[in-house]
Design a protein around this motif. Structure first.
Motif, mmCIF file in Angstrom:
data_model
loop_
_atom_site.group_PDB
_atom_site.id
_atom_site.type_symbol
_atom_site.label_atom_id
_atom_site.label_comp_id
_atom_site.label_asym_id
_atom_site.label_seq_id
_atom_site.Cartn_x
_atom_site.Cartn_y
_atom_site.Cartn_z
ATOM 1 N N ARG A 1 -59.454 3.249 3.764
ATOM 2 C CA ARG A 1 -59.617 1.801 3.751
ATOM 3 C C ARG A 1 -60.927 1.357 4.393
ATOM 4 N NH1 ARG A 1 -54.082 -1.611 4.469
ATOM 5 N NH2 ARG A 1 -52.838 -0.454 2.982
ATOM 6 N N THR A 2 -61.587 0.407 3.760
ATOM 7 C CA THR A 2 -62.736 -0.209 4.403
ATOM 8 C C THR A 2 -62.237 -1.453 5.126
ATOM 9 O OG1 THR A 2 -63.233 -1.576 2.485
ATOM 10 C CG2 THR A 2 -64.278 0.588 2.587
ATOM 11 N N THR A 3 -62.777 -1.646 6.334
ATOM 12 C CA THR A 3 -62.262 -2.770 7.115
ATOM 13 C C THR A 3 -63.153 -4.000 6.998
ATOM 14 O OG1 THR A 3 -63.432 -2.004 9.078
ATOM 15 C CG2 THR A 3 -61.169 -1.257 8.779
ATOM 16 N N GLU B 1 -54.079 -4.070 -8.349
ATOM 17 C CA GLU B 1 -54.441 -5.409 -7.867
ATOM 18 C C GLU B 1 -55.103 -5.355 -6.499
ATOM 19 O OE1 GLU B 1 -52.247 -9.624 -6.820
ATOM 20 O OE2 GLU B 1 -51.089 -7.912 -7.535
ATOM 21 N N THR B 2 -54.460 -4.642 -5.591
ATOM 22 C CA THR B 2 -54.997 -4.499 -4.248
ATOM 23 C C THR B 2 -56.385 -3.880 -4.269
ATOM 24 O OG1 THR B 2 -52.738 -4.101 -3.510
ATOM 25 C CG2 THR B 2 -54.495 -3.583 -1.966
ATOM 26 N N ARG B 3 -56.520 -2.866 -5.093
ATOM 27 C CA ARG B 3 -57.788 -2.137 -5.145
ATOM 28 C C ARG B 3 -58.923 -3.046 -5.622
ATOM 29 N NH1 ARG B 3 -58.478 2.042 -8.989
ATOM 30 N NH2 ARG B 3 -56.281 1.665 -9.384
ATOM 31 N N GLU B 4 -58.664 -3.814 -6.657
ATOM 32 C CA GLU B 4 -59.704 -4.697 -7.175
ATOM 33 C C GLU B 4 -60.077 -5.776 -6.172
ATOM 34 O OE1 GLU B 4 -58.776 -6.298 -11.005
ATOM 35 O OE2 GLU B 4 -58.379 -4.322 -11.843
ATOM 36 N N LEU C 1 -63.850 -6.216 -4.630
ATOM 37 C CA LEU C 1 -64.538 -7.496 -4.750
ATOM 38 C C LEU C 1 -64.940 -8.019 -3.379
ATOM 39 C CD1 LEU C 1 -65.345 -9.523 -6.937
ATOM 40 C CD2 LEU C 1 -63.283 -10.812 -6.376
ATOM 41 N N ALA C 2 -64.003 -8.025 -2.472
ATOM 42 C CA ALA C 2 -64.273 -8.506 -1.115
ATOM 43 C C ALA C 2 -65.383 -7.685 -0.476
ATOM 44 C CB ALA C 2 -63.008 -8.415 -0.265
ATOM 45 N N THR D 1 -72.882 1.028 -3.098
ATOM 46 C CA THR D 1 -71.791 1.305 -4.019
ATOM 47 C C THR D 1 -70.491 1.397 -3.228
ATOM 48 O OG1 THR D 1 -70.896 3.019 -5.433
ATOM 49 C CG2 THR D 1 -72.488 3.703 -3.829
ATOM 50 N N ASP D 2 -69.393 1.105 -3.858
ATOM 51 C CA ASP D 2 -68.162 1.071 -3.080
ATOM 52 C C ASP D 2 -67.534 2.457 -2.896
ATOM 53 O OD1 ASP D 2 -66.406 1.759 -5.144
ATOM 54 O OD2 ASP D 2 -66.194 -0.326 -5.763
ATOM 55 N N ILE D 3 -66.504 2.473 -2.126
ATOM 56 C CA ILE D 3 -65.936 3.732 -1.631
ATOM 57 C C ILE D 3 -65.390 4.612 -2.758
ATOM 58 C CG2 ILE D 3 -63.572 2.941 -1.289
ATOM 59 C CD1 ILE D 3 -63.514 4.303 1.355
ATOM 60 N N GLY D 4 -65.045 4.004 -3.869
ATOM 61 C CA GLY D 4 -64.417 4.779 -4.937
ATOM 62 C C GLY D 4 -65.361 5.213 -6.043
ATOM 63 N N ASP D 5 -66.653 5.101 -5.806
ATOM 64 C CA ASP D 5 -67.625 5.458 -6.839
ATOM 65 C C ASP D 5 -67.428 6.904 -7.310
ATOM 66 O OD1 ASP D 5 -70.034 6.264 -8.186
ATOM 67 O OD2 ASP D 5 -70.964 4.436 -7.390
#
Lengths: 248, 248
Positions: free
Chosen positions: A127-129, B182-185, B189-190, B214-218
């Motif tokens: 998780r990113t915080t 849903e949570t992941r998106e 975005l945040a 880039t985000d954590i799931g790249d």
DNA sequence: AACGCAAGTCAACGACATTGACAATTGGAT
DNA sequence: ATCCAATTGTCAATGTCGTTGACTTGCGTT
């Protein structure tokens, strides 16, 4: 005996039959008080031991009192994780003139934090915080990558690679430490025995090196991984530098 | 969730939603039948949905029937993991003349397996099964490291580093995929928004590169990590080779 | 002093894993 | 063929968990 459903609410008698078990003073509970108790329990009994009943006992309060302060258990746990993180590495990082040392130092900070709170490692890794502590770390690492000579595009992706490797390895190692000591030792022993017993014809490489093989929890793994990464980054940076400078 | 109040009331005869199916035929249950049902449930409802009651319903058997075949739930889950693993990559690996290709191929095999069964990823990463599939993989990787020119001592530790990195990264990535979409998106975005909004004076590096972060799931993270590792191994192997061979 | 409302308490609910007693079915020994 | 005992499926019960809604208590405001 009549139905005990209504007359159980005897006013003062039921309160005084356990003198130590009085009702908690008003406003004596708060998010912080509960979080402190939660940390105590988690450190002592593990994350599985962190139940509302345990919290109630630790606080000398009714287990469901906590619902006045946290919507549900998940909210409590996430808040606790954030609490621990900010306490563990807040602003202790200072850049030196060696990007390699800086990245290594960051890696060990995070690694140490995970090993300190193995119960939470799994949840922390994924998780990113989006909190100040995280921003500071990202800025710090990014700066080091750029100082190493990486082009911005590479720095962006390497930041993620480096971070994910650190967190996932730490998380995995912490997960091992979180197991019961007995189970872990038994596993390690069985591992050594079974690998030594394999037929050399079928697994010649394993057989020839069985003495040197190391188990999954070897602490050198993390160190070696970090050094390998730093090596690889250095190689890439040199290459990029050479290309960018047109043979400087 | 609607309340299924109708199916639990059957005391004597109303159990006959299916006439004649009062009781499962003898020997119609087995470890394999149960494991298949368990896989179906886990694939459909996730690992949390894998309960004895769900298993009972899937098998049209009493939930506690399973205890005749597995000591407890942990034994069932471990066996299931082993089952999936051997089905996913059993003997598909063949050595070529390029150790680099071989190691890369092994990495992607494992990675793919984790992403195929994200529900189990966390449990798979940290446990050694000491089973044929694992032995074969270890032998395969060890052989590749030695062909790369690493001295046995280094090969032993690098085997662990490589394996742990692959498994922990895969596990983390799979963990992300296992979250609700849903949570992941919302998280992703945040993440983008918050990092763009940071004050440039405080986080100059982040600000200057916010477009490239880039985000954590790249998905490129895994690929890049593997290539970095292979680079690093090549460097080490060359160095060791040069030392050992006294100048080629 | 009275009262409203937030804070603490309590019983109850449904889901869960696990256990021990019980019933039906089977195969082998007679 | 018949009986018996082990095996296998079933069921009720236990104790844990998180969560809810109704209750009580007492502080701050009026």
């Amino acid at each position: 005996m009549s139905t005990p459903s209504r007359d159980r609410k005897s006013r003062t008698a039921s309160k005084q039959d356990r003198p130590g078990r009085t009702r908690r003073a008003r406003d004596s509970l708060s998010r912080q008080v509960i979080l402190d108790a939660a940390e105590t329990i988690a450190a002592r009994d593990g994350l599985d031991g962190l139940t509302f009943q345990a919290l109630g006992k630790e606080l000398t309060a009714h287990p469901t009192s906590i619902y006045r302060h946290f919507r549900d258990k998940d909210e409590l746990v996430l808040e606790l994780i954030d609490n621990l993180r900010s306490r563990s590495y807040g602003g202790q990082l200072e850049a030196t003139d060696s990007w390699r040392d800086d990245l290594r130092s960051l890696a060990y900070h995070i690694h140490e934090h995970y090993l300190r709170y193995p119960q939470f490692a799994l949840q922390m890794a994924a998780r990113t915080t989006r909190r100040p502590t995280e921003f500071t770390n990202v800025e710090f690492a990014l700066d080091a990558f750029l100082r190493a000579g990486l082009p911005p595009h590479d720095a962006a992706i390497f930041l993620r690679v480096f971070g994910n490797v650190i967190r996932s390895l730490s998380s995995m190692e912490a997960g091992l430490h979180a197991l019961e000591a007995e189970t872990r030792e038994r596993d390690a022993l069985a591992w050594h025995l079974e690998y030594r017993r394999l037929a050399p014809e079928e697994y010649p490489r394993i057989a020839s090196m069985s003495d040197q093989l190391t188990d999954i929890g070897d602490p050198r793994v993390f160190d070696t991984a970090i050094e390998l990464f730093l090596d690889a980054i250095e190689v890439r940076a040199r290459k990029a530098d050479g290309e960018g400078g047109q043979g400087t």
